[in-house]
Write a protein that holds these residues in place. Structure first.
Motif, PDB file in Angstrom:
ATOM      1  N   ASP A 100     -25.124   1.688  54.032  1.00 50.85           N
ATOM      2  CA  ASP A 100     -26.506   1.994  53.671  1.00 50.85           C
ATOM      3  C   ASP A 100     -26.814   1.658  52.216  1.00 50.85           C
ATOM      4  N   LEU A 101     -25.789   1.634  51.397  1.00 48.02           N
ATOM      5  CA  LEU A 101     -25.964   1.486  49.962  1.00 48.02           C
ATOM      6  C   LEU A 101     -24.761   0.742  49.392  1.00 48.02           C
ATOM      7  N   PHE A 102     -25.031  -0.311  48.634  1.00 52.79           N
ATOM      8  CA  PHE A 102     -23.971  -1.066  47.973  1.00 52.79           C
ATOM      9  C   PHE A 102     -24.103  -0.880  46.465  1.00 52.79           C
ATOM     10  N   ILE A 103     -22.964  -0.684  45.818  1.00 54.00           N
ATOM     11  CA  ILE A 103     -22.934  -0.596  44.362  1.00 54.00           C
ATOM     12  C   ILE A 103     -21.929  -1.627  43.874  1.00 54.00           C
ATOM     13  N   VAL A 104     -22.352  -2.424  42.886  1.00 56.20           N
ATOM     14  CA  VAL A 104     -21.507  -3.493  42.371  1.00 56.20           C
ATOM     15  C   VAL A 104     -21.197  -3.215  40.906  1.00 56.20           C
ATOM     16  N   GLN A 105     -19.926  -3.054  40.623  1.00 54.17           N
ATOM     17  CA  GLN A 105     -19.449  -2.898  39.262  1.00 54.17           C
ATOM     18  C   GLN A 105     -18.860  -4.225  38.811  1.00 54.17           C
ATOM     19  N   LYS A 106     -18.407  -4.258  37.575  1.00 52.40           N
ATOM     20  CA  LYS A 106     -17.791  -5.465  37.023  1.00 52.40           C
ATOM     21  C   LYS A 106     -16.562  -5.845  37.841  1.00 52.40           C
ATOM     22  N   GLY A 107     -16.411  -7.131  38.080  1.00 50.48           N
ATOM     23  CA  GLY A 107     -15.268  -7.623  38.842  1.00 50.48           C
ATOM     24  C   GLY A 107     -15.121  -9.118  38.658  1.00 50.48           C
ATOM     25  N   GLY A 108     -14.337  -9.736  39.506  1.00 52.97           N
ATOM     26  CA  GLY A 108     -14.082 -11.171  39.408  1.00 52.97           C
ATOM     27  C   GLY A 108     -14.542 -11.910  40.652  1.00 52.97           C
ATOM     28  N   ILE A 109     -13.800 -12.940  41.003  1.00 51.98           N
ATOM     29  CA  ILE A 109     -14.147 -13.796  42.137  1.00 51.98           C
ATOM     30  C   ILE A 109     -14.210 -12.994  43.438  1.00 51.98           C
ATOM     31  N   GLY A 110     -13.265 -12.082  43.637  1.00 50.08           N
ATOM     32  CA  GLY A 110     -13.276 -11.262  44.853  1.00 50.08           C
ATOM     33  C   GLY A 110     -14.543 -10.446  44.963  1.00 50.08           C
ATOM     34  N   THR A 111     -14.955  -9.838  43.853  1.00 48.02           N
ATOM     35  CA  THR A 111     -16.184  -9.051  43.836  1.00 48.02           C
ATOM     36  C   THR A 111     -17.384  -9.934  44.164  1.00 48.02           C
ATOM     37  N   LEU A 112     -17.426 -11.111  43.565  1.00 52.72           N
ATOM     38  CA  LEU A 112     -18.547 -12.019  43.830  1.00 52.72           C
ATOM     39  C   LEU A 112     -18.597 -12.447  45.286  1.00 52.72           C
ATOM     40  N   SER A 113     -17.454 -12.721  45.884  1.00 56.54           N
ATOM     41  CA  SER A 113     -17.457 -13.134  47.294  1.00 56.54           C
ATOM     42  C   SER A 113     -17.962 -11.991  48.171  1.00 56.54           C
ATOM     43  N   GLU A 114     -17.567 -10.771  47.856  1.00 57.41           N
ATOM     44  CA  GLU A 114     -18.049  -9.610  48.619  1.00 57.41           C
ATOM     45  C   GLU A 114     -19.561  -9.463  48.476  1.00 57.41           C
ATOM     46  N   VAL A 115     -20.041  -9.597  47.243  1.00 56.91           N
ATOM     47  CA  VAL A 115     -21.470  -9.434  46.965  1.00 56.91           C
ATOM     48  C   VAL A 115     -22.300 -10.492  47.681  1.00 56.91           C
ATOM     49  N   PHE A 116     -21.870 -11.739  47.619  1.00 59.85           N
ATOM     50  CA  PHE A 116     -22.681 -12.796  48.229  1.00 59.85           C
ATOM     51  C   PHE A 116     -22.732 -12.690  49.743  1.00 59.85           C
ATOM     52  N   LEU A 117     -21.657 -12.285  50.359  1.00 61.02           N
ATOM     53  CA  LEU A 117     -21.701 -12.079  51.804  1.00 61.02           C
ATOM     54  C   LEU A 117     -22.618 -10.900  52.144  1.00 61.02           C
ATOM     55  N   ALA A 118     -22.495  -9.816  51.390  1.00 60.60           N
ATOM     56  CA  ALA A 118     -23.374  -8.659  51.622  1.00 60.60           C
ATOM     57  C   ALA A 118     -24.840  -9.050  51.435  1.00 60.60           C
ATOM     58  N   LEU A 119     -25.134  -9.804  50.389  1.00 66.97           N
ATOM     59  CA  LEU A 119     -26.514 -10.243  50.149  1.00 66.97           C
ATOM     60  C   LEU A 119     -27.043 -11.090  51.301  1.00 66.97           C
ATOM     61  N   ASP A 120     -26.219 -11.963  51.823  1.00 63.10           N
ATOM     62  CA  ASP A 120     -26.654 -12.826  52.917  1.00 63.10           C
ATOM     63  C   ASP A 120     -26.981 -11.997  54.152  1.00 63.10           C
ATOM     64  N   ILE A 121     -26.192 -10.978  54.405  1.00 62.16           N
ATOM     65  CA  ILE A 121     -26.451 -10.104  55.556  1.00 62.16           C
ATOM     66  C   ILE A 121     -27.685  -9.245  55.308  1.00 62.16           C
ATOM     67  N   ILE A 122     -27.811  -8.688  54.120  1.00 64.85           N
ATOM     68  CA  ILE A 122     -28.953  -7.832  53.787  1.00 64.85           C
ATOM     69  C   ILE A 122     -30.262  -8.607  53.866  1.00 64.85           C
ATOM     70  N   ARG A 123     -30.267  -9.833  53.385  1.00 66.89           N
ATOM     71  CA  ARG A 123     -31.525 -10.598  53.363  1.00 66.89           C
ATOM     72  C   ARG A 123     -32.051 -10.892  54.763  1.00 66.89           C
ATOM     73  N   LYS A 124     -31.165 -10.857  55.741  1.00 66.17           N
ATOM     74  CA  LYS A 124     -31.567 -11.115  57.125  1.00 66.17           C
ATOM     75  C   LYS A 124     -32.000  -9.847  57.845  1.00 66.17           C
ATOM     76  N   ASP A 125     -31.878  -8.720  57.183  1.00 69.58           N
ATOM     77  CA  ASP A 125     -32.263  -7.429  57.758  1.00 69.58           C
ATOM     78  C   ASP A 125     -33.732  -7.177  57.432  1.00 69.58           C
ATOM     79  N   SER A 126     -34.578  -7.207  58.426  1.00 67.10           N
ATOM     80  CA  SER A 126     -36.017  -7.039  58.188  1.00 67.10           C
ATOM     81  C   SER A 126     -36.483  -5.596  58.373  1.00 67.10           C
ATOM     82  N   SER A 127     -35.562  -4.695  58.599  1.00 63.75           N
ATOM     83  CA  SER A 127     -35.944  -3.298  58.817  1.00 63.75           C
ATOM     84  C   SER A 127     -36.416  -2.639  57.522  1.00 63.75           C
TER      85      SER A 127
END
Length: 177
Positions: A100-127
């Motif tokens: 329901d809620l994502f929080i992103v703290q400082k991180g590296g490549i792994g953090t960025l890969s997690e964030v971009f996948l989450a963003l791609d899924i969230i952007r497709k959610d029209s609810s």
């Protein structure tokens, strides 16, 4: 029956327990526990350890999702549950699913890969209840501004919520969640 609310924290595995981000992430864990969230994270050290400690110290539940592909399946000492996956893809699926809620703290490549996948899924959610994604730290402003200018279409700019620090996150969570 009360529905479980999930928050997921993405953040680096650095070991500096004296950093501003680590200390803030302890507080974030405590705040989320107080709001009734079960917090999922990658299960290892750094920000993942901090949020786990913060939430369990406050009586909440911290779920670490570790991965054989990463090399170690043992999670940090503050997890209440550890889920072991074979691959990074399986790990990300569990971290993102039903969140329901994502929080992103400082991180590296792994953090960025997690964030971009989450963003791609969230952007497709029209609810109306599409998950929120909060980036904690002013350093994200330059990164996200560049993405908005060069890559992300304007109609998706609202996906990025950058907050200076824990105090701003606390205000928003206490008002809206």
């Amino acid at each position: 029956m009360k529905e479980i609310k999930y928050a997921t924290l993405f953040g680096g595995s650095g070991k500096n327990r004296e950093s501003k981000e680590y200390k803030e992430t302890l507080l974030i864990g405590s705040l989320l526990a107080g709001k009734g969230y079960v917090v999922k994270n990658g299960g290892y050290g750094g920000m993942m350890e901090a949020v786990s400690k913060g939430i369990t110290d406050a009586g909440g539940k911290a779920v670490g999702v570790t991965c054989k592909q990463v090399g170690s399946v043992k999670g940090n000492d503050f997890l209440t549950e550890t889920v072991v996956t074979e691959t990074l893809y399986q790990r990300l699926e569990i971290l993102i699913d039903k969140t329901d809620l994502f929080i992103v703290q400082k991180g590296g490549i792994g953090t960025l890969s997690e964030v971009f996948l989450a963003l791609d899924i969230i952007r497709k959610d029209s609810s109306e209840n599409r998950p929120k994604l909060f980036f904690i730290g002013d350093f994200w402003n330059e990164i996200i501004e560049s993405l908005k200018i060069n890559i992300i279409p304007e109609y998706e700019h609202d996906l990025f919520i950058v907050l200076s620090d824990y105090e701003e996150l606390k205000i928003i969570i206490n008002k809206t969640l």
